[in-house]
Design an enzyme around this catalytic site. Structure first.
Site, short mmCIF file in Angstrom:
data_model
loop_
_atom_site.label_atom_id
_atom_site.label_comp_id
_atom_site.label_asym_id
_atom_site.label_seq_id
_atom_site.Cartn_x
_atom_site.Cartn_y
_atom_site.Cartn_z
N SER A 143 0.89 -6.20 -66.24
CA SER A 143 1.84 -7.00 -67.02
C SER A 143 2.51 -8.00 -66.09
O SER A 143 3.01 -7.64 -65.04
CB SER A 143 2.91 -6.09 -67.66
OG SER A 143 2.33 -5.22 -68.60
N GLY A 147 4.95 -10.29 -67.27
CA GLY A 147 6.16 -10.83 -67.88
C GLY A 147 5.89 -12.16 -68.56
O GLY A 147 4.98 -12.28 -69.40
N GLY A 170 2.25 -13.56 -68.71
CA GLY A 170 1.19 -12.98 -69.50
C GLY A 170 0.74 -11.62 -69.01
O GLY A 170 1.52 -10.83 -68.48
N GLY A 189 7.50 -4.21 -72.51
CA GLY A 189 6.37 -3.61 -71.80
C GLY A 189 5.82 -2.38 -72.51
O GLY A 189 4.61 -2.16 -72.54
N ASP A 190 6.70 -1.59 -73.12
CA ASP A 190 6.25 -0.42 -73.87
C ASP A 190 5.47 -0.83 -75.11
O ASP A 190 4.45 -0.22 -75.46
CB ASP A 190 7.46 0.43 -74.28
CG ASP A 190 8.32 0.83 -73.09
OD1 ASP A 190 7.79 0.87 -71.96
OD2 ASP A 190 9.52 1.07 -73.30
#
Length: 318
Positions: A228, A230, A233, A259-260
């Site tokens: 990830s 942020g 992308g 993120g989850d």
């Protein structure tokens, strides 16, 4: 069925203030308390997409009792493993001006015998998932195990290894959204997907270059490393190639839990047989759709599916 393990669940408390300021007394405009932890947030997003999940939660103390009741009220199937000590809390301070500030407690001291009971609960849940008949024609085509979140401070990182090896032996895919030594242990155990963010990858491997860090995890045994990024992308690394998807542009709101949600989108697409490019687009879309919601564990359903069709994929060969 997707089995979701949250090794260090938490009561998520969100304080909404006019402005975050250090060293002053501030009035809280609104307080929200929800059962949380990365894995539970993943399970809530999946359940909202009509996916059958089963959560394994080690819980203790009065806060653990509150959390078990709250999860039951949400209608999420769960196995609670009692632990000594008190289930932790996380405090997130949110205003309309600055990035949210989160304070995460370390979690209870979990003894080895308790981790053995967690092993048994995870094994039983995975076995039930693999042996269960499909609930509906739209049910996922593959069973999966998701391990998401931190370990309680002081827990040995290899507690995740039997969960991964047992699930792989049962034919389930494994997505490990972990950090630090636990991320390395997940790679050593051969997790199908290791999914750190850039900072977690650098911390675990000691590599400041994303590709170099991903290759370290791949050499250890990870099937694919999804990173990830942020606002930049998300990318999937294999030994031979890197597949990249940009972030959805112009999305603002609360990034807590994005993120989850991305992890939920990734495992949902993979479980339904999608290729990695499609899974990355789904992950990016779900992450962006979570930003539009005020709290973690939720996404804007319509936006998520709209975003998925708008994203483009690029592939480069290593």
């Amino acid at each position: 069925m997707i089995v979701v393990v949250t090794p260090n669940p938490a009561v998520d408390v969100t304080y909404r203030v006019d402005e975050q300021r250090i060293g002053t007394t501030q009035r809280v405009r609104r307080v929200e308390r929800r059962p949380g932890g990365k894995g539970l947030n993943v399970a809530r997003v999946l359940a909202a997409e009509d996916v059958v999940t089963h959560s394994v939660l080690p819980l203790g103390g009065a806060s653990g009792t509150w959390m078990a009741d709250a999860v039951a009220a949400l209608g999420l199937p769960v196995t609670v493993v009692p632990v000594p000590g008190e289930t932790r809390s996380t405090i997130t301070v949110v205003d309309d001006l600055a990035h949210p500030t989160m304070f995460g407690e370390p979690g209870p001291d979990v003894p080895a015998m308790t981790w053995l009971r967690v092993d048994e609960a995870v094994r039983a849940a995975v076995r039930a998932a693999v042996c269960a008949e499909p609930a509906a024609p739209a049910a996922p085509d593959a069973d999966a195990l998701v391990i998401a979140g931190s370990l309680p401070v002081g827990s040995p990182p290899d507690v995740v290894v039997p969960w991964i090896t047992d699930a792989l032996a049962a034919g389930a895919l494994v997505v490990a959204d972990l950090s630090g030594p636990a991320l390395l242990a997940a790679a050593d155990a051969g997790a199908t997907i290791c999914k750190p963010n850039r900072d977690e990858l650098a911390e675990a491997t000691g590599r400041t270059d994303e590709r170099a860090g991903a290759l370290d995890l791949l050499r250890r045994g990870a099937g694919t490393v999804v990173v990830s990024r942020g606002s930049a992308g998300i990318a999937a690394h294999t030994v031979d190639a890197v597949v990249e998807v940009p972030a959805v542009p112009g999305v603002t709101g609360n990034p807590t839990g994005a993120g989850d949600a991305a992890t939920a989108g990734l495992v949902l697409a993979l479980a339904r047989g999608a290729d990695i490019a499609t899974a990355l687009r789904t992950a990016a879309a779900f992450g962006a759709a979570a930003v539009l919601r005020p709290v973690a564990g939720e996404i804007d359903h319509d936006a998520a599916h709209r975003f998925t069709t708008d994203l483009e994929t690029t592939r480069s060969h290593a």
